[in-house]
Design a protein around this motif. Structure first.
Motif, PDB file in Angstrom:
ATOM      1  N   ASP A  18      10.820 -11.294 -29.835  1.00 39.96           N
ATOM      2  CA  ASP A  18      11.632 -11.104 -28.632  1.00 39.96           C
ATOM      3  C   ASP A  18      11.776  -9.630 -28.299  1.00 39.96           C
ATOM      4  OD1 ASP A  18      11.986 -13.801 -28.321  1.00 39.96           O
ATOM      5  OD2 ASP A  18      13.983 -13.840 -29.228  1.00 39.96           O
ATOM      6  N   LYS A  19      12.024  -8.811 -29.308  1.00 37.36           N
ATOM      7  CA  LYS A  19      12.191  -7.366 -29.120  1.00 37.36           C
ATOM      8  C   LYS A  19      10.905  -6.758 -28.554  1.00 37.36           C
ATOM      9  CE  LYS A  19      13.246  -3.161 -31.661  1.00 37.36           C
ATOM     10  NZ  LYS A  19      13.420  -2.582 -32.985  1.00 37.36           N
ATOM     11  N   ASN A  20       9.755  -7.176 -29.093  1.00 43.96           N
ATOM     12  CA  ASN A  20       8.474  -6.663 -28.610  1.00 43.96           C
ATOM     13  C   ASN A  20       8.228  -7.041 -27.156  1.00 43.96           C
ATOM     14  OD1 ASN A  20       7.906  -5.461 -31.070  1.00 43.96           O
ATOM     15  ND2 ASN A  20       6.701  -7.197 -31.812  1.00 43.96           N
ATOM     16  N   ILE A  21       8.585  -8.242 -26.775  1.00 42.43           N
ATOM     17  CA  ILE A  21       8.419  -8.667 -25.383  1.00 42.43           C
ATOM     18  C   ILE A  21       9.286  -7.813 -24.467  1.00 42.43           C
ATOM     19  CG2 ILE A  21       8.911 -10.513 -23.739  1.00 42.43           C
ATOM     20  CD1 ILE A  21       7.960 -12.481 -25.833  1.00 42.43           C
ATOM     21  N   LEU A  22      10.552  -7.635 -24.827  1.00 42.59           N
ATOM     22  CA  LEU A  22      11.467  -6.879 -23.981  1.00 42.59           C
ATOM     23  C   LEU A  22      11.085  -5.406 -23.872  1.00 42.59           C
ATOM     24  CD1 LEU A  22      14.856  -8.460 -25.065  1.00 42.59           C
ATOM     25  CD2 LEU A  22      13.602  -8.851 -22.939  1.00 42.59           C
ATOM     26  N   GLU A  23      10.410  -4.877 -24.886  1.00 40.15           N
ATOM     27  CA  GLU A  23      10.001  -3.472 -24.862  1.00 40.15           C
ATOM     28  C   GLU A  23       8.606  -3.273 -24.266  1.00 40.15           C
ATOM     29  OE1 GLU A  23      10.443  -2.202 -28.902  1.00 40.15           O
ATOM     30  OE2 GLU A  23      12.626  -2.058 -28.736  1.00 40.15           O
ATOM     31  N   SER A  24       7.945  -4.343 -23.873  1.00 35.42           N
ATOM     32  CA  SER A  24       6.598  -4.234 -23.329  1.00 35.42           C
ATOM     33  C   SER A  24       6.632  -3.580 -21.946  1.00 35.42           C
ATOM     34  CB  SER A  24       5.933  -5.610 -23.246  1.00 35.42           C
ATOM     35  OG  SER A  24       6.552  -6.375 -22.239  1.00 35.42           O
ATOM     36  N   GLU A  25       5.466  -3.057 -21.510  1.00 37.25           N
ATOM     37  CA  GLU A  25       5.361  -2.387 -20.212  1.00 37.25           C
ATOM     38  C   GLU A  25       5.731  -3.323 -19.068  1.00 37.25           C
ATOM     39  OE1 GLU A  25       1.703  -0.323 -19.525  1.00 37.25           O
ATOM     40  OE2 GLU A  25       1.624   0.372 -21.602  1.00 37.25           O
ATOM     41  N   GLU A  26       5.483  -4.590 -19.231  1.00 38.73           N
ATOM     42  CA  GLU A  26       5.774  -5.561 -18.176  1.00 38.73           C
ATOM     43  C   GLU A  26       7.253  -5.548 -17.788  1.00 38.73           C
ATOM     44  OE1 GLU A  26       5.752 -10.404 -17.693  1.00 38.73           O
ATOM     45  OE2 GLU A  26       4.433  -9.483 -19.161  1.00 38.73           O
ATOM     46  N   PHE A  27       8.139  -5.316 -18.747  1.00 42.73           N
ATOM     47  CA  PHE A  27       9.573  -5.336 -18.495  1.00 42.73           C
ATOM     48  C   PHE A  27      10.162  -3.936 -18.318  1.00 42.73           C
ATOM     49  CE2 PHE A  27       8.871  -9.457 -20.414  1.00 42.73           C
ATOM     50  CZ  PHE A  27       9.610 -10.272 -19.565  1.00 42.73           C
ATOM     51  N   GLU A  28       9.301  -2.897 -18.442  1.00 41.04           N
ATOM     52  CA  GLU A  28       9.786  -1.532 -18.375  1.00 41.04           C
ATOM     53  C   GLU A  28      10.479  -1.222 -17.061  1.00 41.04           C
ATOM     54  OE1 GLU A  28       7.181   2.101 -18.877  1.00 41.04           O
ATOM     55  OE2 GLU A  28       7.154   1.202 -20.877  1.00 41.04           O
ATOM     56  N   ASP A  29       9.887  -1.641 -15.943  1.00 36.16           N
ATOM     57  CA  ASP A  29      10.430  -1.321 -14.629  1.00 36.16           C
ATOM     58  C   ASP A  29      11.352  -2.396 -14.078  1.00 36.16           C
ATOM     59  OD1 ASP A  29       8.992   1.058 -14.588  1.00 36.16           O
ATOM     60  OD2 ASP A  29       7.201   0.044 -13.797  1.00 36.16           O
ATOM     61  N   ALA A  30      11.569  -3.437 -14.838  1.00 35.01           N
ATOM     62  CA  ALA A  30      12.411  -4.533 -14.351  1.00 35.01           C
ATOM     63  C   ALA A  30      13.868  -4.088 -14.297  1.00 35.01           C
ATOM     64  CB  ALA A  30      12.261  -5.748 -15.246  1.00 35.01           C
ATOM     65  N   ALA A  31      14.480  -4.284 -13.151  1.00 37.24           N
ATOM     66  CA  ALA A  31      15.894  -3.955 -12.979  1.00 37.24           C
ATOM     67  C   ALA A  31      16.659  -5.258 -12.838  1.00 37.24           C
ATOM     68  CB  ALA A  31      16.081  -3.102 -11.737  1.00 37.24           C
ATOM     69  N   PRO A  32      17.900  -5.274 -13.292  1.00 36.80           N
ATOM     70  CA  PRO A  32      18.667  -6.501 -13.133  1.00 36.80           C
ATOM     71  C   PRO A  32      18.857  -6.831 -11.656  1.00 36.80           C
ATOM     72  CG  PRO A  32      20.006  -4.729 -14.117  1.00 36.80           C
ATOM     73  CD  PRO A  32      18.638  -4.208 -13.924  1.00 36.80           C
ATOM     74  N   VAL A  33      18.815  -8.099 -11.349  1.00 45.41           N
ATOM     75  CA  VAL A  33      18.994  -8.544  -9.973  1.00 45.41           C
ATOM     76  C   VAL A  33      20.482  -8.491  -9.645  1.00 45.41           C
ATOM     77  CG1 VAL A  33      18.722 -10.486  -8.395  1.00 45.41           C
ATOM     78  CG2 VAL A  33      16.986 -10.036 -10.137  1.00 45.41           C
ATOM     79  N   VAL A  34      20.794  -7.812  -8.561  1.00 42.05           N
ATOM     80  CA  VAL A  34      22.183  -7.723  -8.124  1.00 42.05           C
ATOM     81  C   VAL A  34      22.432  -8.846  -7.136  1.00 42.05           C
ATOM     82  CG1 VAL A  34      23.891  -6.298  -6.962  1.00 42.05           C
ATOM     83  CG2 VAL A  34      22.188  -5.232  -8.451  1.00 42.05           C
ATOM     84  N   ARG A  35      23.428  -9.633  -7.413  1.00 42.04           N
ATOM     85  CA  ARG A  35      23.763 -10.758  -6.549  1.00 42.04           C
ATOM     86  C   ARG A  35      25.120 -10.512  -5.910  1.00 42.04           C
ATOM     87  NH1 ARG A  35      21.083 -12.920 -11.012  1.00 42.04           N
ATOM     88  NH2 ARG A  35      19.395 -14.333 -10.494  1.00 42.04           N
ATOM     89  N   ASP A  36      25.236 -10.844  -4.660  1.00 42.84           N
ATOM     90  CA  ASP A  36      26.481 -10.643  -3.927  1.00 42.84           C
ATOM     91  C   ASP A  36      27.142 -11.995  -3.673  1.00 42.84           C
ATOM     92  OD1 ASP A  36      28.565  -9.801  -2.347  1.00 42.84           O
ATOM     93  OD2 ASP A  36      27.321  -9.444  -0.582  1.00 42.84           O
ATOM     94  N   TYR A  37      28.263 -12.214  -4.327  1.00 43.98           N
ATOM     95  CA  TYR A  37      28.998 -13.465  -4.150  1.00 43.98           C
ATOM     96  C   TYR A  37      30.279 -13.259  -3.350  1.00 43.98           C
ATOM     97  CZ  TYR A  37      25.831 -15.238  -7.705  1.00 43.98           C
ATOM     98  OH  TYR A  37      24.710 -15.623  -8.396  1.00 43.98           O
TER      99      TYR A  37
END
Length: 152
Positions: A18-37
């Motif tokens: 799991d740690k390796n997946i989260l540290e991979s380049e694929e997730f490097e630029d991923a930003a959390p999605v901001v939702r407006d409720y």
């Protein structure tokens, strides 16, 4: 055929994976999605005090900015239905009498609303902070509201 998860001997191996997946380049630029409720108006009806408070706490934490009110009785729920505008109603169909109640009949004919039926028994804030569970619960509230109005 060996499945990916079959090759892990213990939880430590799985955590490293799991740690390796989260540290991979694929997730490097991923930003959390901001939702407006902030435009959401949510009414919770639950008779049980502990379950009602747990549901209110979880949804308040999950749906930041939403207006959320919880009521204990069907009478209170019907009053809220008459006096306020709501777009989402949350109930537990495992609670006795809820599914055939007058409140549910009215909600089903309430224009542009969403009825979310969840089991409130197992709701706890620590569990609902688990990203997998959070995303599943959040999706129930991310549905688009119907645009067509019902006319009698």
């Amino acid at each position: 055929m060996e499945k990916d998860f079959d090759k892990f001997d213990d939880d430590d191996d799985l955590e490293e994976f799991d740690k390796n997946i989260l540290e991979s380049e694929e997730f490097e630029d991923a930003a959390p999605v901001v939702r407006d409720y902030s435009q959401r108006q949510i009414l919770i009806w639950e008779d049980d005090d502990a379950r009602r408070e747990a549901c209110l706490e979880v949804l308040t934490d999950l749906l930041v900015g939403a207006t959320i009110k919880s009521v204990k009785s069907e009478t209170e729920a019907l009053e809220q239905l008459e006096n306020e505008d709501w777009d989402t109603f949350v109930v537990d169909f495992y609670s006795e009498g809820v599914s055939e109640s007058e409140f549910i009949k009215r909600v089903n004919n309430y224009p542009g609303s969403i009825l979310v039926a969840i089991s409130m028994g197992p709701l706890t804030l620590p569990d609902e902070r688990d990203p997998a569970k959070t995303e599943l619960l959040r999706r129930l509230f991310d549905m688009e509201k119907p645009t067509a109005q019902l006319h009698g």
